[in-house]
Motif scaffolding. Structure first.
Motif, PDB file in Angstrom:
ATOM      1  N   ASN A   1      -1.080   9.539  -6.125  1.00 49.18           N
ATOM      2  CA  ASN A   1       0.328   9.589  -4.996  1.00 49.18           C
ATOM      3  C   ASN A   1       1.312   9.879  -6.043  1.00 49.18           C
TER       4      ASN A   1
ATOM      5  N   THR B   1      -6.481   7.196   6.217  1.00 51.00           N
ATOM      6  CA  THR B   1      -6.742   8.776   5.638  1.00 51.00           C
ATOM      7  C   THR B   1      -8.178   8.734   4.984  1.00 51.00           C
TER       8      THR B   1
ATOM      9  N   SER C   1       1.001  -1.115   0.070  1.00 50.53           N
ATOM     10  CA  SER C   1      -0.032  -0.028  -0.117  1.00 50.53           C
ATOM     11  C   SER C   1       0.686   1.298  -0.138  1.00 50.53           C
TER      12      SER C   1
ATOM     13  N   GLU D   1      -7.057  13.769  -0.955  1.00 50.73           N
ATOM     14  CA  GLU D   1      -8.305  13.052  -0.557  1.00 50.73           C
ATOM     15  C   GLU D   1      -9.221  14.154   0.022  1.00 50.73           C
TER      16      GLU D   1
ATOM     17  N   ALA E   1      -3.839   5.314  -4.905  1.00 49.58           N
ATOM     18  CA  ALA E   1      -2.574   4.650  -4.107  1.00 49.58           C
ATOM     19  C   ALA E   1      -2.046   3.364  -4.909  1.00 49.58           C
TER      20      ALA E   1
ATOM     21  N   HIS F   1       4.226  10.133  -5.627  1.00 48.59           N
ATOM     22  CA  HIS F   1       5.288   9.466  -4.631  1.00 48.59           C
ATOM     23  C   HIS F   1       5.208   7.794  -4.726  1.00 48.59           C
ATOM     24  N   LYS F   2       3.980   7.481  -5.059  1.00 50.12           N
ATOM     25  CA  LYS F   2       3.889   5.763  -5.038  1.00 50.12           C
ATOM     26  C   LYS F   2       3.820   5.456  -6.510  1.00 50.12           C
TER      27      LYS F   2
ATOM     28  N   HIS G   1      -7.729   2.766   3.474  1.00 46.71           N
ATOM     29  CA  HIS G   1      -6.546   3.459   4.412  1.00 46.71           C
ATOM     30  C   HIS G   1      -7.175   4.440   5.152  1.00 46.71           C
TER      31      HIS G   1
ATOM     32  N   GLY H   1      -1.010  12.597  -0.749  1.00 47.02           N
ATOM     33  CA  GLY H   1      -2.144  11.913  -0.990  1.00 47.02           C
ATOM     34  C   GLY H   1      -3.461  12.160  -0.004  1.00 47.02           C
ATOM     35  N   ALA H   2      -2.931  12.233   1.214  1.00 47.27           N
ATOM     36  CA  ALA H   2      -4.056  12.284   2.349  1.00 47.27           C
ATOM     37  C   ALA H   2      -4.656  13.855   1.939  1.00 47.27           C
TER      38      ALA H   2
ATOM     39  N   ASP I   1      -9.488   6.191  -4.808  1.00 48.61           N
ATOM     40  CA  ASP I   1      -8.116   6.662  -4.033  1.00 48.61           C
ATOM     41  C   ASP I   1      -6.913   5.970  -4.929  1.00 48.61           C
TER      42      ASP I   1
HETATM   43  C1  LIG Z   1      -0.606   5.939   1.101  1.00 45.94           C
HETATM   44  C2  LIG Z   1      -1.796   5.898   0.854  1.00 45.94           C
HETATM   45  C3  LIG Z   1      -2.598   7.104   1.087  1.00 45.94           C
HETATM   46  C4  LIG Z   1      -2.279   8.485   1.885  1.00 45.94           C
HETATM   47  O1  LIG Z   1      -1.179   8.928   0.895  1.00 45.94           O
HETATM   48  P1  LIG Z   1      -0.051   9.977   1.569  1.00 45.94           P
HETATM   49  O2  LIG Z   1       0.525  10.563   0.123  1.00 45.94           O
HETATM   50  O3  LIG Z   1       0.856   8.960   2.372  1.00 45.94           O
HETATM   51  O4  LIG Z   1      -0.971  10.901   2.183  1.00 45.94           O
HETATM   52  C5  LIG Z   1      -4.116   6.974   0.990  1.00 45.94           C
HETATM   53  N1  LIG Z   1      -4.813   5.677   0.545  1.00 45.94           N
HETATM   54  C6  LIG Z   1      -3.904   4.518   0.381  1.00 45.94           C
HETATM   55  C7  LIG Z   1      -4.553   3.323   0.043  1.00 45.94           C
HETATM   56  C8  LIG Z   1      -2.471   4.943   0.697  1.00 45.94           C
HETATM   57  O5  LIG Z   1      -1.815   3.653   0.510  1.00 45.94           O
END
Ligand SMILES: *Cc1c(COP(=O)(O)O)cnc(C)c1O
Length: 474
Positions: A266, A171, A77, A141, A244, A268-269, A169, A137-138, A242
């Motif tokens: 995200n 968040t 995740s 959202e 992610a 960064h992901k 998640h 990411g948060a 979401d």
């Molecule tokens: C990482 C993640 C988030 C939040 O993202 P951030 O950039 O860390 O704030 C939201 N939902 C899921 C499923 C995630 O894995």
């Protein structure tokens, strides 16, 4: 003994603070200061150490930590994938260091890149409009839910609830609650997916949105996504994606085509910018045409080769300064531009292939499948945290543990597309060795790391991030 050593176990490695290595502070002298008295001080608490000592101190510190540059980091995740250094080079170019208060006229190159990224992300997500402003990411959202709320309010809908699957998640729950909604938790079905009957029962005239990730937290594609979208839309709600887990779909399938109305990315992901670690990050938000007027301000538009900033007609306002974290966004742009359509498609193929290959190599049960880019193995009658600690002794970073909660002693694993066959095999070997360890070994692990078992709750609640906080405590 150094004053902080007491906090560490006997076997833990300790690197003294620079101020502990040398407390001769610099004498700033007396006479001749042109500054007013209230702006000067008698001494400056800087250690007077030679450069090699300081350089070695920081190198040692970096080696005490784990990073994706020292080995695979399969945190399900969280998607910890390697950040290619060419993107860092692009962001480090002095021409990129522009002051955001400059006029749009003098920022045409910057705005062209931002516009290009808005466009790339819109195309990747199947969305009509994108804001680059949210810094994580948060935050994306939260922004997305604020936009959904503004849309409902503008259309005279009085809706008070956001539905969130129990496996989502943390968040997601927080973002909906911060935007002022009551959160309705949706239990997972027996197959680990959304249970349509439970969803039918949960939606109502009060439903503002359903927040969903697809593939979901255990890597399963929500096959009923078209029906899920119909159920939510028929009730007058919006569907939030979401992003992610976008890695599994990149270049192959688009949330917009599945019926999602609003999503965050995200970077960064999925697009290989560094995880912020509390520092600058980015979590752009994409929406359909109906929601575009409510996006944060400013966005970038193009008119005949000329780029300008504009305020969407019914904007929710600003969620960050200027256009967002520009240099982070530049790295995401560089990554997407470098990979192109084929490269993005290849990345998602390898992310899924790597997860499935790794799962084949490990001797533990994976209750839910078929999965895509990540899977939740169960540690069975062992404590997942113990298994994770034992993996550290085999030279790899362990997966996310004990989440999601409906998988007992979960080990949520995501190798990412960046890992080679060799490194997947090292990971598998570490998994299997940790699963084979006996109770005594598990209990005493890890023995080869810098620190053994730290008090995680205390570390999170009372972080001591500089020598000043330690000095203050004393
Ligand atoms: C990482 C993640 C988030 C939040 O993202 P951030 O950039 O860390 O704030 C939201 N939902 C899921 C499923 C995630 O894995």
């Amino acid at each position: 003994m150094n004053h902080d050593q007491a906090r560490y176990g006997d076997d833990d490695r300790y690197e003294p603070l620079l101020s502990e290595k040398d407390d001769t502070s610099v004498d700033v002298g007396e006479a001749g200061s042109p500054l007013p008295d209230d702006l000067t001080r008698d001494d400056l608490s800087l250690p007077s150490l030679a450069e090699p000592e300081v350089a070695r101190h920081y190198t040692r510190l970096s080696q005490m930590n784990w990073s994706v540059e020292s080995g695979p980091y399969p945190l399900g995740s969280c998607t910890m994938k390697y950040n290619p250094s060419f993107a860092e080079d692009v962001a480090a170019d002095p021409n990129g260091a522009v002051h955001p208060d400059r006029s749009a006229e003098s920022l045409q190159g910057t705005l062209e890149v931002l516009y290009g990224l808005q466009d790339y992300l819109a195309r990747i997500g199947g969305m009509d409009a994108v804001t680059l402003q949210p810094p994580a990411g948060a935050a994306g959202e939260f922004t997305g839910i604020l936009v959904a709320k503004a849309y409902h309010e503008a259309n005279g809908h009085d809706r008070s609830e956001v539905i969130v699957p129990s496996s989502a998640h943390g968040t997601n729950f927080a973002s909906a609650a911060m935007a002022g909604y009551d959160v309705v938790e949706l239990p997972s079905g027996d197959d680990g997916r959304v249970d349509l009957e439970a969803l039918e029962a949960a939606v109502s005239d009060d439903t503002a949105a359903l927040m969903l990730t697809n593939p979901n937290t255990v890597g399963l594609f929500e096959r009923d996504i078209a029906d899920i979208a119909d159920i939510v839309h028929d009730a007058g709600g919006l569907l939030y994606y979401d992003g992610a887990n976008l890695n599994a779909l990149l270049g192959r399938a688009r949330p917009g085509d599945m019926g999602f109305d609003v999503m965050h990315y995200n970077v960064h992901k999925t697009f290989a910018t560094p995880h912020g670690g509390g520092g600058p990050g980015a979590g752009p938000v994409g929406v359909t045409e109906e929601l575009a007027p409510f996006l944060p301000s400013p966005r970038v538009r193009e008119d005949d080769g000329h780029y300008e900033l504009f305020e969407p007609a019914e904007t929710v306002g600003k969620v960050h300064g200027y256009q967002g974290n520009w240099l982070v966004l530049l790295k995401a742009y560089a990554y997407i531009a470098r990979l192109g359509d084929e490269g993005l498609e290849d990345a998602s193929a390898k992310a899924v292939l790597n997860a499935n290959y790794l799962a084949e190599q490990i001797d533990c049960e994976i209750p839910y499948g078929p999965f895509h880019h990540e899977f939740a193995a169960t540690a069975g009658d062992r404590d997942a945290a113990d298994v994770a600690k034992a993996m550290l002794d085999h030279g790899v970073h362990p997966p996310t543990t004990k989440w999601p909660e409906f998988v007992p002693e979960a080990m949520l694993t995501e190798p990412t597309e960046a890992e080679s066959l060799d490194s997947l095999e090292d990971l598998a070997a570490a998994f299997n060795a940790a699963f084979d360890a006996d109770a005594a070994e598990l209990e005493s692990a890890p023995s080869k790391t810098t620190a053994r078992r730290i008090d995680q709750a205390d570390a999170a609640r009372n972080p001591r991030l500089s020598w000043r906080s330690i000095d203050a405590e004393e």
